[in-house]
Enzyme design. Structure first.
Site, PDB file in Angstrom:
ATOM      1  N   GLY A   1      30.958  31.340 -15.910  1.00 29.78           N
ATOM      2  CA  GLY A   1      29.690  30.649 -15.753  1.00 29.78           C
ATOM      3  C   GLY A   1      28.936  31.242 -14.579  1.00 29.78           C
TER       4      GLY A   1
ATOM      5  CD  GLN B   1      27.186  31.405  -8.939  1.00 17.84           C
ATOM      6  OE1 GLN B   1      27.171  30.889 -10.034  1.00 17.84           O
ATOM      7  NE2 GLN B   1      28.273  31.979  -8.434  1.00 17.84           N
TER       8      GLN B   1
ATOM      9  CB  CYS C   1      32.946  30.497  -6.776  1.00 19.54           C
ATOM     10  SG  CYS C   1      31.147  30.465  -6.841  1.00 19.54           S
ATOM     11  CG  LEU C   2      31.307  35.236 -10.556  1.00 21.28           C
ATOM     12  CD1 LEU C   2      30.223  35.530 -11.580  1.00 21.28           C
ATOM     13  CD2 LEU C   2      32.421  36.271 -10.635  1.00 21.28           C
TER      14      LEU C   2
ATOM     15  CG  HIS D   1      32.141  25.926 -10.418  1.00 22.52           C
ATOM     16  ND1 HIS D   1      33.218  26.236  -9.608  1.00 22.52           N
ATOM     17  CD2 HIS D   1      31.215  26.890 -10.187  1.00 22.52           C
ATOM     18  CE1 HIS D   1      32.932  27.342  -8.924  1.00 22.52           C
ATOM     19  NE2 HIS D   1      31.725  27.762  -9.254  1.00 22.52           N
ATOM     20  CD  GLU D   2      28.771  27.962 -13.059  1.00 22.50           C
ATOM     21  OE1 GLU D   2      27.882  28.293 -12.254  1.00 22.50           O
ATOM     22  OE2 GLU D   2      29.898  28.501 -13.075  1.00 22.50           O
TER      23      GLU D   2
ATOM     24  CG  HIS E   1      26.899  27.291  -8.079  1.00 26.52           C
ATOM     25  ND1 HIS E   1      27.134  27.778  -6.817  1.00 26.52           N
ATOM     26  CD2 HIS E   1      27.949  27.708  -8.840  1.00 26.52           C
ATOM     27  CE1 HIS E   1      28.276  28.467  -6.809  1.00 26.52           C
ATOM     28  NE2 HIS E   1      28.799  28.442  -8.022  1.00 26.52           N
TER      29      HIS E   1
END
Ligand code: NI
Length: 177
Positions: free
Chosen positions: A49, A54, A103-104, A145-146, A149
């Site tokens: 995701g 991000q 996480c990226l 999670h997304e 963000h």
């Protein structure tokens, strides 16, 4: 399409929160291209995701796709490509479940994060049509999670204690499976 540069923890965009996408924006070529680029960037980084902050854009856009062959999160149930604009979690299960997340934007770390086991989400698809979806398990986790963000939160903020935080190599060595 092109790969976008990913913001890492410490970049102000990660903590800023995101604005709603307007109807005009939704139908613009720029926004559609941004979504395509987010999909390509997520796939290239083997993410499951990605959220617009991000990739340096403070807009409420998330993209999710899970394949059981994903090397970062193997053997998770498949989720087809899902694009959500202005998503809101409208309801959730009574119970939470711990699961490993990375996480990226927080490279090389994993932590054991409690998340609701099931969520209801309302938002818009990339054409601006209303979407209502129910998700459980890993899909529900990725959505939470997304969406975090979009409100300037990362998984580290959800850790009840920091002692589960582990580097990826040590995760593979000691905690995987
Ligand atoms: Ni993330």
């Amino acid at each position: 399409m092109s790969l976008l540069k990913i913001t890492r923890l410490g970049h102000p965009k990660i903590r800023q929160g995101a604005e709603q996408v307007s109807t005009e924006e939704m139908h613009s070529r720029e926004l559609q291209r941004l979504i395509d680029d987010m999909v390509e960037t997520m796939r290239d980084a083997h993410g499951v995701g990605i959220a617009a902050p991000q990739v340096h854009v403070s807009k409420q856009i998330i993209v999710i796709e899970v394949s059981p062959e994903n090397p970062r999160y193997p053997n998770q149930p498949a989720v087809p490509l899902t694009v959500l604009l202005n998503p809101t979690i409208t309801d959730h299960a009574e119970t939470m479940e711990d699961g490993w997340e990375g996480c990226l934007s927080v490279p090389d770390l994993r932590g054991l994060v409690p998340r609701w086991t099931r969520v209801s989400v309302r938002g818009l698809d990339r054409e601006g049509h209303a979407v209502q979806l129910e998700a459980e398990g890993f899909f529900a986790r990725v959505i939470q999670h997304e969406v975090d963000h979009l409100h300037g939160r990362v998984f580290l903020d959800r850790l009840p204690e920091l002692k589960t935080l582990t580097h990826l190599r040590e995760y593979e060595q000691f905690w995987k499976g």
